[in-house]
Design a protein around this motif. Structure first.
Motif, mmCIF file in Angstrom:
data_model
loop_
_atom_site.group_PDB
_atom_site.id
_atom_site.type_symbol
_atom_site.label_atom_id
_atom_site.label_comp_id
_atom_site.label_asym_id
_atom_site.label_seq_id
_atom_site.Cartn_x
_atom_site.Cartn_y
_atom_site.Cartn_z
ATOM 1 N N ARG A 315 21.833 6.213 -16.384
ATOM 2 C CA ARG A 315 23.009 6.798 -15.750
ATOM 3 C C ARG A 315 22.538 7.546 -14.513
ATOM 4 N NH1 ARG A 315 27.530 10.408 -19.033
ATOM 5 N NH2 ARG A 315 29.323 9.768 -17.773
ATOM 6 N N ARG A 318 26.674 9.885 -8.705
ATOM 7 C CA ARG A 318 27.339 9.140 -7.638
ATOM 8 C C ARG A 318 27.884 10.080 -6.571
ATOM 9 N NH1 ARG A 318 31.917 5.652 -9.435
ATOM 10 N NH2 ARG A 318 31.717 4.978 -7.277
ATOM 11 N N SER A 333 27.883 8.166 -12.890
ATOM 12 C CA SER A 333 28.222 6.767 -13.127
ATOM 13 C C SER A 333 28.468 6.550 -14.610
ATOM 14 C CB SER A 333 27.069 5.876 -12.652
ATOM 15 O OG SER A 333 25.946 6.044 -13.503
ATOM 16 N N GLU A 366 29.889 -0.890 -9.598
ATOM 17 C CA GLU A 366 30.533 0.397 -9.784
ATOM 18 C C GLU A 366 30.511 1.097 -8.428
ATOM 19 O OE1 GLU A 366 30.508 4.258 -12.785
ATOM 20 O OE2 GLU A 366 28.985 2.692 -12.975
#
Length: 386
Positions: A315, A318, A333, A366
């Motif tokens: 992870r 962001r 994320s 993403e």
């Protein structure tokens, strides 16, 4: 998804610029690995899993600060097409010969590769299939006499080793190059008090406890962290990672050996040198696609064999966004599971594409495709046994 010659040409034209530089990072002091869970007075012995070196996403913050912006304030084309990969490490005297995770088909003992497992495909006739089933084998001349019939490697093998990138061609030639089993860093965990917001006193009333564990990492003074990048970053001192510790950074052009490996087309078999992330927002796969029967699919065929270990959770942050009175709030994320580096794949049909030209559709998105972070960076590896 079948890849034709026409698609190959389009992929070569539309893909992000290829890796051109090594980003070499030397800490100016301690770095920090992943922090441990918050501790309560009743539990002062818990420790989190140790994660080091930092993932390639940690380098993105430096790129955002160092790369130029367009006149309208938006990100420049150079940053939009940014591509990173790592983490790796090397010695500062020769960072071009950096170290990558050893493929899992290599069984390491006493600091060197003792056996290389080869994939034995099924024979054509039914009787031969029963005699030689599909499995990972080693050359019989490498085994002691009492184990040749079982084809069972003997020994206590080391996990988590690293292989010099210059030694990768030796693997394809069937040689047994030396590896590094002890990386050049050590963890220095220590407890920190949890402070109250706005006050420099310990928050003893917190439900999560008043202490937490932090994993400081001390890197050898002669070692450095190495990442791949397709944009040049100016040499200098930068804040690196979520804790913002000072590091010295410099860029070098990728040498001929590494360039040749990155440009080599991947056919039926290859090994991951970075964590591989695939799947949807709800599921994590071990390949770009998976049908309802659970069969792993890659390119224009299925995965015939996979040699891997337990997945690793990943992870990253962001960036941040304004909330409340324009106070920034960090965004995370979606948590995912990644195929660990060192995993070896054997495909039914050849891809005939270097990793750089793998379609973006093979990677989850993403905000941006995970190919931007070098997900599943792979090198060709010959593991087909006769």
């Amino acid at each position: 998804m079948q890849v034709t010659e026409t698609q190959n040409k389009n992929l070569a034209q539309s893909s992000r610029p290829a890796f051109q530089y090594l980003v070499i990072i030397e800490p100016l002091g301690l770095l920090y690995g992943s922090a441990g869970p918050f501790l309560s007075p009743e539990n002062l012995v818990g420790r989190s899993g140790q994660k080091f070196p930092p993932a390639a996403t940690a380098l993105s913050g430096i790129c955002a600060a160092a790369l130029p912006k367009a006149e309208n304030g938006k990100w420049s084309k150079e940053f939009e097409h940014l591509q990173l990969a790592g983490p790796f490490w090397g010695w500062d005297k020769n960072p071009q010969n950096f170290y990558v995770p050893t493929p899992f088909n290599c069984l390491v003992e006493d600091g060197k590769i003792k056996y290389q497992l080869k994939w034995r495909s099924p024979e054509k006739t039914a009787s031969e299939k029963e005699t030689h089933p599909k499995r990972w084998l080693v050359d019989e001349d490498q085994l002691p006499d009492e184990k040749k019939d079982e084809n069972t490697p003997v020994g206590k093998f080391t996990k988590g080793s690293w292989l010099a990138i210059d030694s990768w061609p030796d693997l394809n030639a069937g040689k047994m190059p030396p590896v590094e089993t002890i990386p050049p860093w050590k963890f220095m965990p220590h407890l920190h008090p949890r402070l109250k917001e706005g006050e420099r006193i310990v928050d003893q009333d917190s439900d999560r406890g008043s202490l937490f564990l932090e994993n400081a990492v001390q890197l050898d003074s002669n070692a450095c962290l190495v990442y791949l990048c397709n944009a040049k970053i100016e040499d200098g001192c930068y804040r690196f990672g979520g804790e913002g510790h000072l590091v010295e950074l410099r860029c070098e052009e990728i040498g001929e050996t590494v360039r040749g490996l990155l440009d080599a087309p991947i056919e039926n078999s290859f090994a991951l040198i970075t964590p591989g992330i695939w799947g949807s927002n709800d599921y994590s796969y071990r390949a770009p696609r998976q049908n309802k029967q659970g069969e792993l699919l890659w390119g224009n065929g299925a995965v015939e064999a996979l040699l891997t270990e337990r997945p690793t959770p990943l992870r990253h942050r962001r960036g941040s966004r304004a909330v409340g009175d324009n106070h920034p709030s960090a965004r995370l994320s979606r948590g995912r599971y990644a195929v660990p580096p060192g995993s070896v794949y054997v495909l039914e049909k050849p891809l005939n594409l270097p990793w750089q030209n793998w379609p973006d559709e093979w990677f989850p998105k993403e905000g941006t495709t995970f190919k931007r972070w070098g997900s599943a960076l792979s090198l060709p590896l010959s593991v087909t046994g006769e």
